[in-house]
Design an enzyme around this catalytic site. Structure first.
Site, short mmCIF file in Angstrom:
data_model
loop_
_atom_site.label_atom_id
_atom_site.label_comp_id
_atom_site.label_asym_id
_atom_site.label_seq_id
_atom_site.Cartn_x
_atom_site.Cartn_y
_atom_site.Cartn_z
N ASP A 64 0.87 -1.18 0.00
CA ASP A 64 0.00 0.00 0.00
C ASP A 64 0.90 1.23 0.00
O ASP A 64 1.59 1.49 1.00
CB ASP A 64 -0.89 -0.01 1.23
CG ASP A 64 -1.84 1.17 1.30
OD1 ASP A 64 -1.80 2.04 0.39
OD2 ASP A 64 -2.63 1.24 2.27
N TYR A 159 -7.78 13.84 -9.33
CA TYR A 159 -6.79 13.02 -10.03
C TYR A 159 -5.89 13.91 -10.90
O TYR A 159 -4.66 13.76 -10.91
CB TYR A 159 -7.51 11.98 -10.87
CG TYR A 159 -6.66 11.17 -11.82
CD1 TYR A 159 -5.91 10.09 -11.35
CD2 TYR A 159 -6.64 11.46 -13.18
CE1 TYR A 159 -5.15 9.33 -12.23
CE2 TYR A 159 -5.88 10.70 -14.06
CZ TYR A 159 -5.14 9.64 -13.57
OH TYR A 159 -4.38 8.88 -14.45
N LYS A 163 -1.82 14.52 -10.62
CA LYS A 163 -0.90 14.24 -11.72
C LYS A 163 -0.14 15.50 -12.15
O LYS A 163 1.02 15.41 -12.57
CB LYS A 163 -1.67 13.65 -12.91
CG LYS A 163 -2.24 12.26 -12.64
CD LYS A 163 -1.17 11.24 -12.31
CE LYS A 163 -1.72 9.83 -12.25
NZ LYS A 163 -0.69 8.82 -11.95
#
Length: 263
Positions: A64, A159, A163
């Site tokens: 993880d 997201y 990024k």
């Protein structure tokens, strides 16, 4: 296929399927020992077993990337298994579902996406860098998996922000690590046919029509770019973001459609 990575040890996160699996298979096919790290430990072990069945060297572990201790343990497994860690590929990601609008965004979605995509990359790089720095022949390399979402607007705000942050982290780590001979680069994929799209094949077909090259990408397209940036063929390249996106960043479909409506 040439053995560019013979004697290399490589760690790939999020490697049980999709881009990560294709990347792990590519490195193994070119001679590397590959640590297949994934949150899904059972799937990671299956992928590693499949690579070994094909004649490669691989070890599957659960990892993880939101857990610093788990990351450190995975890095040590790679070093113990292969005697070296020369390449780290940060591929693990989280992409929360799209909301109706920005005002519907949730704190927990942003926290999850940032923690996996951006901070997770930091954790893995931090744990791996001492070993990458010790790699023979200044061959240590980090390749981050970004997205065209970090370069232009394609939705998925949290997201995309993660990024975009990864672009900056890639540049910073590249400068920070240069003196120790470690290169740090990023690949920014466009739409890739991965298991994440399962059940939405019609969406992929529609997306393909927007790409100048006439198709969406395959995981192997990204794996090839990653292997290049990790190899000595890219020995004088560091701190860059390489879009691998079928030309989608070169078009403005909305603008073109608006013009066509009035012509």
């Amino acid at each position: 296929m040439t053995a560019r990575f013979d004697t290399y040890g490589v760690m790939v996160t999020g490697a049980a399927r999709g881009i990560g699996e294709a990347t792990a298979r590519r490195f193994a096919a070119e001679g590397a020992g590959v640590l297949v790290a994934d949150l899904d430990e059972e799937a990671a072990r299956r992928t590693a077993s499949a690579i070994e069945a094909d004649g490669g060297r691989a070890v599957g572990v659960g990892c993880d990337v939101a857990d610093s201790a788990a990351v450190g343990e995975a890095v040590e497994v790679a070093v113990a298994a292969f005697g070296t860690l020369d390449v780290l590929v940060n591929n693990a990601y989280s992409c929360s579902e799209r909301r109706d609008g920005f005002t519907d965004e949730r704190d927990e979605d942003w926290q999850r996406d940032l923690d996996i995509c951006l901070i997770g990359t930091m954790r893995c790089s931090r744990a791996a860098l001492p070993h990458l720095s010790a790699a023979p022949g200044r061959r240590g390399a980090v390749v981050n998996i970004g997205s065209v979402n970090g370069l232009s607007y394609f939705g998925n705000h949290s997201y995309s922000a993660a990024k975009a942050g990864l672009i900056s982290l890639t540049r910073s780590l590249a400068v920070e690590s240069a003196s120790s001979g470690v290169r740090v680069n990023m690949v920014a994929p466009g739409t890739i046919r991965t298991p994440a799209w399962q059940g939405r094949e019609r969406v992929l077909e529609a997306a393909a029509r927007s790409y100048p090259l006439g198709r969406v990408g395959e995981p192997s397209d990204i794996a090839a770019a990653v292997a290049f940036l990790a190899s000595q063929d890219a020995a004088w390249i560091t701190g860059i973001t390489l879009p691998v996106e079928g030309g989608i960043l070169g078009v403005n479909l909305g603008f073109m459609e608006a013009l066509q409506q009035v012509e």
